[in-house]
Design a protein around this motif. Sequence first.
Motif, mmCIF file in Angstrom:
data_model
loop_
_atom_site.group_PDB
_atom_site.id
_atom_site.type_symbol
_atom_site.label_atom_id
_atom_site.label_comp_id
_atom_site.label_asym_id
_atom_site.label_seq_id
_atom_site.Cartn_x
_atom_site.Cartn_y
_atom_site.Cartn_z
ATOM 1 N N VAL A 24 3.226 13.242 4.467
ATOM 2 C CA VAL A 24 2.529 12.449 5.482
ATOM 3 C C VAL A 24 1.438 13.277 6.148
ATOM 4 O O VAL A 24 0.349 12.774 6.472
ATOM 5 N N ALA A 25 1.696 14.546 6.336
ATOM 6 C CA ALA A 25 0.699 15.408 6.973
ATOM 7 C C ALA A 25 -0.588 15.508 6.167
ATOM 8 O O ALA A 25 -1.658 15.767 6.721
ATOM 9 N N ALA A 26 -0.486 15.269 4.865
ATOM 10 C CA ALA A 26 -1.668 15.302 3.998
ATOM 11 C C ALA A 26 -2.322 13.933 3.852
ATOM 12 O O ALA A 26 -3.260 13.782 3.063
ATOM 13 N N GLY A 27 -1.833 12.937 4.602
ATOM 14 C CA GLY A 27 -2.477 11.627 4.597
ATOM 15 C C GLY A 27 -1.750 10.534 3.857
ATOM 16 O O GLY A 27 -2.251 9.409 3.776
ATOM 17 N N LYS A 28 -0.557 10.805 3.314
ATOM 18 C CA LYS A 28 0.174 9.736 2.644
ATOM 19 C C LYS A 28 0.644 8.708 3.670
ATOM 20 O O LYS A 28 0.958 9.038 4.820
ATOM 21 N N THR A 47 9.189 7.591 4.738
ATOM 22 C CA THR A 47 9.097 8.196 3.410
ATOM 23 C C THR A 47 7.996 7.505 2.628
ATOM 24 O O THR A 47 8.039 6.283 2.435
ATOM 25 N N PRO A 48 7.001 8.240 2.151
ATOM 26 C CA PRO A 48 5.910 7.613 1.405
ATOM 27 C C PRO A 48 6.383 7.093 0.050
ATOM 28 O O PRO A 48 7.487 7.376 -0.416
ATOM 29 N N GLY A 49 5.476 6.360 -0.590
ATOM 30 C CA GLY A 49 5.696 5.955 -1.964
ATOM 31 C C GLY A 49 5.306 7.071 -2.914
ATOM 32 O O GLY A 49 4.989 8.189 -2.486
ATOM 33 N N PRO A 50 5.297 6.777 -4.188
ATOM 34 C CA PRO A 50 5.521 5.432 -4.715
ATOM 35 C C PRO A 50 6.979 5.002 -4.659
ATOM 36 O O PRO A 50 7.889 5.827 -4.653
ATOM 37 N N LEU A 90 0.828 -1.206 0.000
ATOM 38 C CA LEU A 90 0.000 0.000 0.000
ATOM 39 C C LEU A 90 0.864 1.258 0.000
ATOM 40 O O LEU A 90 0.499 2.270 -0.592
ATOM 41 N N VAL A 91 2.019 1.168 0.655
ATOM 42 C CA VAL A 91 2.931 2.317 0.673
ATOM 43 C C VAL A 91 3.666 2.432 -0.657
ATOM 44 O O VAL A 91 3.714 3.504 -1.270
ATOM 45 N N ASN A 92 4.249 1.316 -1.135
ATOM 46 C CA ASN A 92 5.103 1.469 -2.320
ATOM 47 C C ASN A 92 4.327 1.580 -3.629
ATOM 48 O O ASN A 92 4.915 1.929 -4.658
ATOM 49 N N THR A 93 3.016 1.332 -3.601
ATOM 50 C CA THR A 93 2.193 1.670 -4.764
ATOM 51 C C THR A 93 1.534 3.039 -4.612
ATOM 52 O O THR A 93 0.922 3.536 -5.567
ATOM 53 N N ASP A 94 1.619 3.628 -3.404
ATOM 54 C CA ASP A 94 0.950 4.901 -3.115
ATOM 55 C C ASP A 94 -0.527 4.807 -3.486
ATOM 56 O O ASP A 94 -1.095 5.682 -4.129
ATOM 57 N N LEU A 95 -1.160 3.719 -3.032
ATOM 58 C CA LEU A 95 -2.494 3.381 -3.509
ATOM 59 C C LEU A 95 -3.606 4.183 -2.829
ATOM 60 O O LEU A 95 -4.612 4.500 -3.446
ATOM 61 N N MET A 96 -3.426 4.493 -1.542
ATOM 62 C CA MET A 96 -4.524 5.154 -0.822
ATOM 63 C C MET A 96 -3.962 6.050 0.260
ATOM 64 O O MET A 96 -2.778 5.971 0.615
ATOM 65 N N ARG A 97 -4.813 6.906 0.787
ATOM 66 C CA ARG A 97 -4.451 7.792 1.880
ATOM 67 C C ARG A 97 -4.996 7.239 3.195
ATOM 68 O O ARG A 97 -5.802 6.315 3.219
ATOM 69 N N VAL A 102 18.844 -5.383 -9.329
ATOM 70 C CA VAL A 102 17.818 -4.382 -9.072
ATOM 71 C C VAL A 102 17.838 -3.966 -7.607
ATOM 72 O O VAL A 102 17.942 -4.798 -6.704
ATOM 73 N N ARG A 103 17.764 -2.649 -7.385
ATOM 74 C CA ARG A 103 17.537 -2.102 -6.060
ATOM 75 C C ARG A 103 16.375 -1.122 -6.143
ATOM 76 O O ARG A 103 16.085 -0.578 -7.212
ATOM 77 N N PHE A 104 15.722 -0.903 -5.010
ATOM 78 C CA PHE A 104 14.530 -0.066 -4.979
ATOM 79 C C PHE A 104 14.791 1.202 -4.173
ATOM 80 O O PHE A 104 15.703 1.261 -3.339
ATOM 81 N N LEU A 105 13.971 2.204 -4.446
ATOM 82 C CA LEU A 105 14.046 3.451 -3.701
ATOM 83 C C LEU A 105 12.638 4.006 -3.505
ATOM 84 O O LEU A 105 11.691 3.585 -4.164
ATOM 85 N N ALA A 106 12.515 4.948 -2.573
ATOM 86 C CA ALA A 106 11.244 5.630 -2.313
ATOM 87 C C ALA A 106 11.292 7.009 -2.950
ATOM 88 O O ALA A 106 12.294 7.713 -2.826
ATOM 89 N N THR A 107 10.224 7.403 -3.624
ATOM 90 C CA THR A 107 10.219 8.671 -4.343
ATOM 91 C C THR A 107 9.320 9.722 -3.709
ATOM 92 O O THR A 107 9.239 10.843 -4.194
ATOM 93 N N GLY A 108 8.621 9.372 -2.619
ATOM 94 C CA GLY A 108 7.730 10.333 -1.981
ATOM 95 C C GLY A 108 8.485 11.335 -1.118
ATOM 96 O O GLY A 108 9.703 11.241 -0.925
ATOM 97 N N ASP A 109 7.746 12.274 -0.582
ATOM 98 C CA ASP A 109 8.283 13.333 0.269
ATOM 99 C C ASP A 109 7.724 13.152 1.676
ATOM 100 O O ASP A 109 6.501 13.123 1.868
ATOM 101 N N PRO A 110 8.575 13.005 2.697
ATOM 102 C CA PRO A 110 8.068 12.844 4.063
ATOM 103 C C PRO A 110 7.099 13.939 4.480
ATOM 104 O O PRO A 110 6.218 13.705 5.320
#
Length: 388
Positions: A311-315, A284-287, A239-246, A300-308
């Motif tokens: 989170v205040a907006a519900g991520k 750190t949120p997704g995606p 749910l976090v790494n797809t940034d599917l919902m708030r 392959v390595r992964f990373l997070a592209t969201g902005d901490p």
Amino acid sequence: MTSTPVRTPVTAAMLRGAVDVETTADGLVPHRLPGWVRERHEDPQLLMAESQPSGVRVVFGTTSTALTLVTRRTRVGYAGTPDRPDGAYDLLVDGVRTARAHSSGGRQLVIDLRDGSRTVVDGEPGPVVFPALPPGDKEVEVWLPHTETTELLELHTDAPVRPAAPDPRPVWVHHGSSLSHGTNAEGPTETWPALAAAAAGLSLVNLGFGGSALLDPFTARTMAAAPADLLSVKVGINLVNTDLMRLRAFGPAVHGFLDTLRDAHPTTPLLVVTPLYCPLHEDTPGPGAVDPASYTTGRVRFLATGDPAEVAAGKLTLTVVRTALAAVVAVRRDPHLHLVDGLGLYGPADHDADPLPDGLHLSAAGHHTVAGRFADAVRDLSSGGPRP
């Protein structure tokens, strides 16, 4: 014993751990979601994951001293990276693993993670050979590769096969992400759910779907329809790494998933497992995304592209998810519902000792760590000791 080879078609009655079976021109394909789900939902990641038979095994009795299972696999590869290892088949005789063999031939599915394109190269069936089984009558299980869609064609033995004896163990139905599916496990009996089931004396139905633990209502309905003596739901990382919902949608979605399970299994022990430690998404949120620099390394390595700050907006982050899941379990006041702290299964100290090799998934050793701790929690629960 007859000297004439015995050829036996694989049938649905020989399978354990499968939810559904697809009949093909040559045999059958085990599935971990029912046909009505596969018809309605065409997400390629979901369909690939559910068709990979993690936890599914072919079971029968026989006096045969040799066994060949003929299959046609679909092997997954990723453009720009080395071929993944051939899928492993684990042979258990009277409940004890005695051999491991590997698949060959079959189809190749090549996925380009940069643009999502998929290419399929067809191929022929291949034999999976176990040349030396112990003498005498025995119960045999062949655990299928957790990473390869597998079409089962027939068994070749040197003696007839018979139906396996009923499995007396309680049935455990588990849902989770690629960590539960078994990414990086060395074989199908070494995913953490398979190891935990063996340690706790449970018969596993593994509904761990790589990239697809998304609180889908159809997964809840599938679990509700299954016979179960223990249920567990591990939710968060996808749910976090797809940034599917708030956050506003998350709590009601969890309640709705649990409501569906409780409608069918009102008093069955139900474990809600919070996310394991993953530094990428703790705060750190997704995606999430593939690190472009990793293509030059062949791994392959992964990373997070969201902005901490989001989170205040519900991520969602893993920290947010753990807090929300604890609140859901507490407010339901269900004496048969228990919270399992994912940080107790794999936490910061574990990551220091055995880091996630690609930034997202457990190592092979990590599967053993998580399995042992989860099995301890289940044993405590069943003995009336401390709750998980």
